[in-house]
Write a protein that holds these residues in place. Structure first.
Motif, PDB file in Angstrom:
ATOM      1  N   ALA A 109      12.438   8.853   6.254  1.00  0.00           N
ATOM      2  CA  ALA A 109      13.690   8.124   5.654  1.00  0.00           C
ATOM      3  C   ALA A 109      12.649   6.184   4.474  1.00  0.00           C
ATOM      4  O   ALA A 109      13.628   6.163   3.773  1.00  0.00           O
ATOM      5  N   ILE A 110      12.065   5.676   5.684  1.00  0.00           N
ATOM      6  CA  ILE A 110      11.294   4.833   4.705  1.00  0.00           C
ATOM      7  C   ILE A 110      10.087   5.546   3.950  1.00  0.00           C
ATOM      8  O   ILE A 110       9.936   4.295   2.875  1.00  0.00           O
ATOM      9  N   SER A 111       9.428   6.116   3.473  1.00  0.00           N
ATOM     10  CA  SER A 111       8.318   6.877   2.645  1.00  0.00           C
ATOM     11  C   SER A 111       9.557   7.192   1.391  1.00  0.00           C
ATOM     12  O   SER A 111       9.534   6.245   0.221  1.00  0.00           O
ATOM     13  N   THR A 112      10.550   7.684   1.775  1.00  0.00           N
ATOM     14  CA  THR A 112      11.987   7.763   0.584  1.00  0.00           C
ATOM     15  C   THR A 112      12.939   6.588  -0.108  1.00  0.00           C
ATOM     16  O   THR A 112      12.783   6.434  -1.281  1.00  0.00           O
ATOM     17  N   ALA A 113      12.859   5.289   1.136  1.00  0.00           N
ATOM     18  CA  ALA A 113      13.031   4.160   0.215  1.00  0.00           C
ATOM     19  C   ALA A 113      11.892   3.253  -0.125  1.00  0.00           C
ATOM     20  O   ALA A 113      13.080   2.979  -1.328  1.00  0.00           O
ATOM     21  N   ALA A 114      11.153   3.724  -0.281  1.00  0.00           N
ATOM     22  CA  ALA A 114      10.554   2.566  -0.746  1.00  0.00           C
ATOM     23  C   ALA A 114      10.261   3.203  -1.931  1.00  0.00           C
ATOM     24  O   ALA A 114       9.431   2.789  -3.117  1.00  0.00           O
ATOM     25  N   HIS A 115       9.932   5.317  -1.878  1.00  0.00           N
ATOM     26  CA  HIS A 115       9.737   5.803  -3.408  1.00  0.00           C
ATOM     27  C   HIS A 115      10.471   4.880  -5.040  1.00  0.00           C
ATOM     28  O   HIS A 115      10.622   4.854  -5.322  1.00  0.00           O
ATOM     29  N   GLU A 116      11.753   4.987  -4.271  1.00  0.00           N
ATOM     30  CA  GLU A 116      13.489   5.049  -4.840  1.00  0.00           C
ATOM     31  C   GLU A 116      12.994   3.314  -5.501  1.00  0.00           C
ATOM     32  O   GLU A 116      13.259   2.915  -6.655  1.00  0.00           O
ATOM     33  N   GLY A 160       2.344   4.565  -1.706  1.00  0.00           N
ATOM     34  CA  GLY A 160       1.959   4.410  -0.558  1.00  0.00           C
ATOM     35  C   GLY A 160       1.154   2.619  -0.422  1.00  0.00           C
ATOM     36  O   GLY A 160       1.126   1.929   0.668  1.00  0.00           O
ATOM     37  N   ALA A 161       0.867   1.976  -1.589  1.00  0.00           N
ATOM     38  CA  ALA A 161       0.371   0.264  -1.498  1.00  0.00           C
ATOM     39  C   ALA A 161       1.920  -0.272  -0.736  1.00  0.00           C
ATOM     40  O   ALA A 161       1.408  -1.635   0.158  1.00  0.00           O
ATOM     41  N   LEU A 162       2.904  -0.521  -0.915  1.00  0.00           N
ATOM     42  CA  LEU A 162       4.237  -1.107  -0.077  1.00  0.00           C
ATOM     43  C   LEU A 162       3.819  -0.949   2.006  1.00  0.00           C
ATOM     44  O   LEU A 162       3.634  -1.543   2.115  1.00  0.00           O
ATOM     45  N   ALA A 213      -3.118   7.423  15.220  1.00  0.00           N
ATOM     46  CA  ALA A 213      -2.721   6.256  15.572  1.00  0.00           C
ATOM     47  C   ALA A 213      -2.613   5.023  14.126  1.00  0.00           C
ATOM     48  O   ALA A 213      -1.635   4.611  14.569  1.00  0.00           O
ATOM     49  N   LEU A 214      -3.235   5.293  13.425  1.00  0.00           N
ATOM     50  CA  LEU A 214      -2.782   4.916  12.118  1.00  0.00           C
ATOM     51  C   LEU A 214      -1.276   4.576  11.966  1.00  0.00           C
ATOM     52  O   LEU A 214      -0.490   4.125  11.312  1.00  0.00           O
ATOM     53  N   ALA A 215      -0.802   6.247  11.594  1.00  0.00           N
ATOM     54  CA  ALA A 215       0.528   6.460  11.495  1.00  0.00           C
ATOM     55  C   ALA A 215       1.712   6.104  11.895  1.00  0.00           C
ATOM     56  O   ALA A 215       2.353   5.223  11.761  1.00  0.00           O
ATOM     57  N   ALA A 216       1.521   6.256  13.545  1.00  0.00           N
ATOM     58  CA  ALA A 216       2.107   5.200  14.500  1.00  0.00           C
ATOM     59  C   ALA A 216       2.762   3.453  13.868  1.00  0.00           C
ATOM     60  O   ALA A 216       3.150   3.584  14.221  1.00  0.00           O
ATOM     61  N   GLU A 217       1.259   3.666  13.581  1.00  0.00           N
ATOM     62  CA  GLU A 217       1.170   1.870  13.201  1.00  0.00           C
ATOM     63  C   GLU A 217       2.073   1.421  12.096  1.00  0.00           C
ATOM     64  O   GLU A 217       3.028   0.377  12.408  1.00  0.00           O
ATOM     65  N   PHE A 218       2.034   1.963  11.297  1.00  0.00           N
ATOM     66  CA  PHE A 218       2.534   1.823   9.516  1.00  0.00           C
ATOM     67  C   PHE A 218       3.444   2.500   9.955  1.00  0.00           C
ATOM     68  O   PHE A 218       4.407   2.101   8.453  1.00  0.00           O
ATOM     69  N   GLY A 219       4.503   3.475  10.401  1.00  0.00           N
ATOM     70  CA  GLY A 219       5.460   3.640  10.069  1.00  0.00           C
ATOM     71  C   GLY A 219       5.383   5.100   9.520  1.00  0.00           C
ATOM     72  O   GLY A 219       6.817   5.108   8.968  1.00  0.00           O
ATOM     73  N   VAL A 220       4.538   5.790   9.411  1.00  0.00           N
ATOM     74  CA  VAL A 220       4.575   6.695   8.300  1.00  0.00           C
ATOM     75  C   VAL A 220       3.567   7.750   8.773  1.00  0.00           C
ATOM     76  O   VAL A 220       3.259   8.005  10.018  1.00  0.00           O
ATOM     77  N   SER A 221       3.549   9.080   7.924  1.00  0.00           N
ATOM     78  CA  SER A 221       3.353  10.563   9.077  1.00  0.00           C
ATOM     79  C   SER A 221       1.541  10.346   9.284  1.00  0.00           C
ATOM     80  O   SER A 221       1.239   9.696   8.270  1.00  0.00           O
ATOM     81  N   ASP A 222       1.380  11.430   9.528  1.00  0.00           N
ATOM     82  CA  ASP A 222      -0.374  11.560  10.081  1.00  0.00           C
ATOM     83  C   ASP A 222      -0.692  11.811   8.468  1.00  0.00           C
ATOM     84  O   ASP A 222      -1.893  11.518   7.985  1.00  0.00           O
ATOM     85  N   ARG A 223      -0.182  12.574   7.216  1.00  0.00           N
ATOM     86  CA  ARG A 223      -0.270  12.836   6.400  1.00  0.00           C
ATOM     87  C   ARG A 223       0.019  12.114   5.003  1.00  0.00           C
ATOM     88  O   ARG A 223      -1.203  11.546   5.107  1.00  0.00           O
ATOM     89  N   PHE A 224       0.546  10.994   5.226  1.00  0.00           N
ATOM     90  CA  PHE A 224       0.379  10.141   4.839  1.00  0.00           C
ATOM     91  C   PHE A 224      -0.474   8.743   4.655  1.00  0.00           C
ATOM     92  O   PHE A 224      -1.228   8.787   3.470  1.00  0.00           O
ATOM     93  N   ILE A 225      -1.260   8.299   6.227  1.00  0.00           N
ATOM     94  CA  ILE A 225      -2.072   8.178   5.991  1.00  0.00           C
ATOM     95  C   ILE A 225      -3.624   8.716   5.653  1.00  0.00           C
ATOM     96  O   ILE A 225      -4.081   8.181   4.579  1.00  0.00           O
ATOM     97  N   ALA A 226      -3.322  10.198   5.523  1.00  0.00           N
ATOM     98  CA  ALA A 226      -5.020  10.818   5.128  1.00  0.00           C
ATOM     99  C   ALA A 226      -4.401  11.072   3.918  1.00  0.00           C
ATOM    100  O   ALA A 226      -5.669  10.830   3.242  1.00  0.00           O
ATOM    101  N   VAL A 227      -3.626  10.933   3.088  1.00  0.00           N
ATOM    102  CA  VAL A 227      -3.593  10.538   1.435  1.00  0.00           C
ATOM    103  C   VAL A 227      -4.125   9.095   1.283  1.00  0.00           C
ATOM    104  O   VAL A 227      -4.709   9.196   0.589  1.00  0.00           O
ATOM    105  N   ARG A 228      -3.672   8.226   1.808  1.00  0.00           N
ATOM    106  CA  ARG A 228      -4.317   7.103   1.499  1.00  0.00           C
ATOM    107  C   ARG A 228      -4.903   7.025   2.322  1.00  0.00           C
ATOM    108  O   ARG A 228      -5.960   5.832   0.969  1.00  0.00           O
ATOM    109  N   LEU A 229      -6.042   7.342   3.053  1.00  0.00           N
ATOM    110  CA  LEU A 229      -6.986   6.502   3.038  1.00  0.00           C
ATOM    111  C   LEU A 229      -8.502   7.562   2.198  1.00  0.00           C
ATOM    112  O   LEU A 229      -9.212   6.508   1.165  1.00  0.00           O
ATOM    113  N   SER A 230      -7.824   8.516   1.560  1.00  0.00           N
ATOM    114  CA  SER A 230      -8.706   9.175   0.006  1.00  0.00           C
ATOM    115  C   SER A 230      -8.241   8.711  -0.668  1.00  0.00           C
ATOM    116  O   SER A 230      -8.821   8.490  -1.447  1.00  0.00           O
ATOM    117  N   CYS A 231      -6.988   7.724  -0.942  1.00  0.00           N
ATOM    118  CA  CYS A 231      -6.333   7.446  -2.604  1.00  0.00           C
ATOM    119  C   CYS A 231      -7.536   5.967  -2.171  1.00  0.00           C
ATOM    120  O   CYS A 231      -8.641   6.076  -3.652  1.00  0.00           O
TER     121      CYS A 231
END
Length: 240
Positions: A109-116, A160-162, A213-231
């Motif tokens: 929900a939050i990643s979709t809201a941020a994207h829109e 991602g940056a938000l 742990a980072l996914a839980a802290e920032f309220g996103v998925s594990d995959r979301f965190i992995a992508v942002r760490l790589s980016c």
């Protein structure tokens, strides 16, 4: 008080100039500071409430948010969210998040809201154009024009940056990496200036635990965190 943001644009059409990832991240950071203080997760309701009124390059805009109904594209396919405008209602944008698809999935929900919201900020002010931008679960690259790919990439980078700003994510990563005794190294990155990154030869299970742990802290998925760490270049070689 409305969220106020400015970025380079064409003064006549209000079309954004070509923005680098770093520029988009800086814009997202300015928006985030007007929504929430510090690190941690942003709740969808908080983001929607904070962004009901916007001032984008001097243009006042109201945003109506809907989290209560299914959402479909023109072909009838279900999508995660949509940002729309109505030519008969200038100065207004309408964002709908698919209630069925994000039910019990707050990270989606939050990643979709941020994207829109990214579409609202960058696409809605453009003069003389009706906007309808979707976030879909799967979209074939062959069906997207180059312009559409760029528009979606911009909204994704903003999202991602938000939700996981480079410096805040880097700071949280380093704290957890040091607690776990992970090896660090010097490398170029887009995070906290002067700080090291996590070496790529650490045990995959240890990295996976930190990602969770980072996914839980920032309220996103594990995959979301992995992508942002790589980016952001915060883990040597990225995370598969």
């Amino acid at each position: 008080m409305p969220i106020s943001i400015d970025y380079p644009h064409d003064a006549r059409t209000r079309t954004p100039q070509s923005l680098t990832p770093a520029a988009i991240r800086a814009i997202a950071g300015r928006v985030r500071r007007q929504v929430v203080d510090g690190a941690g997760a942003i709740e969808p309701a908080l983001l929607a409430d904070a962004s009901k009124s916007l001032l984008i390059n001097g243009l006042a805009l109201s945003v109506a948010w809907d989290f209560d109904h299914p959402v479909h594209d023109e072909a009838g396919h279900e999508v995660l969210g949509v940002c729309e405008t109505d030519p008969d209602m200038p100065g207004a944008a309408f964002v709908s998040i698919n209630s069925r698809m994000v039910a019990h999935r707050p990270h989606l929900a939050i990643s979709t809201a941020a994207h829109e919201l990214g579409h609202v900020l960058f696409d809605v002010p453009t003069a003389g154009r009706t906007v309808r931008r979707y976030r879909a679960v799967v979209r074939s690259a062959q069906t997207l024009t180059q312009a559409t790919r760029q528009i979606e990439a911009r909204a994704n980078e903003f999202m991602g940056a938000l939700l996981t700003p480079p410096v805040l994510l880097h700071t949280a990563l380093l704290a957890r990496a040091r607690d776990e005794g992970l090896r660090l190294k010097r490398a170029a990155h887009s995070g906290r200036p002067g700080s090291p990154v996590v070496a790529g030869d650490n045990h995959p299970d240890a990295l996976a635990g930190i990602v969770a742990a980072l996914a839980a802290e920032f309220g996103v998925s594990d995959r979301f965190i992995a992508v942002r760490l790589s980016c952001y270049g915060l883990v040597e070689g990225g995370i598969a």
